[in-house]
Design a protein around this motif. Structure first.
Motif, mmCIF file in Angstrom:
data_model
loop_
_atom_site.group_PDB
_atom_site.id
_atom_site.type_symbol
_atom_site.label_atom_id
_atom_site.label_comp_id
_atom_site.label_asym_id
_atom_site.label_seq_id
_atom_site.Cartn_x
_atom_site.Cartn_y
_atom_site.Cartn_z
ATOM 1 N N LEU A 248 23.946 65.385 76.577
ATOM 2 C CA LEU A 248 23.674 63.953 76.601
ATOM 3 C C LEU A 248 23.892 63.295 75.246
ATOM 4 C CD1 LEU A 248 20.523 63.952 78.889
ATOM 5 C CD2 LEU A 248 22.880 63.427 79.520
ATOM 6 N N HIS B 131 20.321 59.814 82.162
ATOM 7 C CA HIS B 131 19.965 59.596 80.769
ATOM 8 C C HIS B 131 19.965 58.111 80.418
ATOM 9 C CE1 HIS B 131 20.731 60.263 76.254
ATOM 10 N NE2 HIS B 131 19.500 60.627 76.519
ATOM 11 N N SER C 33 10.539 64.604 75.503
ATOM 12 C CA SER C 33 11.858 64.787 76.109
ATOM 13 C C SER C 33 12.445 66.144 75.764
ATOM 14 C CB SER C 33 12.817 63.691 75.631
ATOM 15 O OG SER C 33 12.397 62.433 76.108
#
Length: 205
Positions: free
Chosen positions: A118, A67, A106
């Motif tokens: 994340l 990430h 995303s």
């Protein structure tokens, strides 16, 4: 140990790390977060589990590193768009669209499972501040040129843009994302211009 040998080893390590991160991102996209294991990552990357553990202690650390890599790449892309030739207004619109499309893509690629993991990461808050700063600078430049309203501070407008465009993640298509960007940009125009657009749209209804 000779310097060339050191550099060769370091290049190899960077390549292995890159392969691990790319493989992990692809596996999450295909199979989901919950099914991901260290054994699966090692096998798909083409390395042994012992080698994998030399780089990362667990799946979560791999995903957080992946990430961070995605964030760094996207910030670099936004900075590149900001620095292109053109007026501040043109570059602002292009940056806002790139940010919104990235948010949309995303979410579609990695889903809510990985997003929930994340977005607990401190990297997200830091990256959002960097994006806000980038928006703010372009907004200030556009306001000086008369293309963006100057009755609201650029910092506040940047925060407005950031939060408005996060809605792109839940929109059904890129066309919808571009409409969101268009309305966001319309809200940034100087008051007289914005009122004119609203009056024109009302006449068309």
């Amino acid at each position: 140990m000779p310097k060339l040998w050191d550099e060769t080893i370091e290049a190899h390590r960077r390549e292995v790390r890159r392969a691990i991160l790319e493989t992990s991102g692809a596996l999450v996209s295909t199979h989901g977060l919950l099914s991901l294991t260290m054994s699966q990552i090692a096998e798909e990357t083409g390395i042994g589990r012992a080698t994998l553990y030399k780089y990362f202690p667990d799946v979560e650390s791999i995903l957080l590193a992946w990430h961070e890599r995605q964030i760094t790449g996207h910030l670099a892309q936004l900075a590149e768009i900001r620095d292109r030739p053109g007026t501040a207004q043109q570059r602002l619109s292009a940056v806002l669209e790139s940010y919104a499309l990235s948010a949309h893509q995303s979410q579609g690629q990695h889903g809510t499972e990985i997003g929930a993991l994340l977005h607990r990461d401190h990297q997200v808050a830091h990256a959002q501040q960097q994006v806000c700063d980038l928006f703010r600078d372009l907004l200030a430049e556009s306001a000086t040129a008369g293309d963006v309203r100057d009755d609201i501070a650029p910092d506040e407008l940047a925060t407005y843009c950031l939060h408005a465009l996060t809605a792109a993640a839940s929109l059904p298509s890129e066309a919808a994302v571009r409409r969101l960007v268009a309305w966001t940009v319309a809200g940034l125009r100087p008051e007289a211009t914005y009122q004119g657009v609203a009056e024109r749209d009302a006449d068309l209804m």
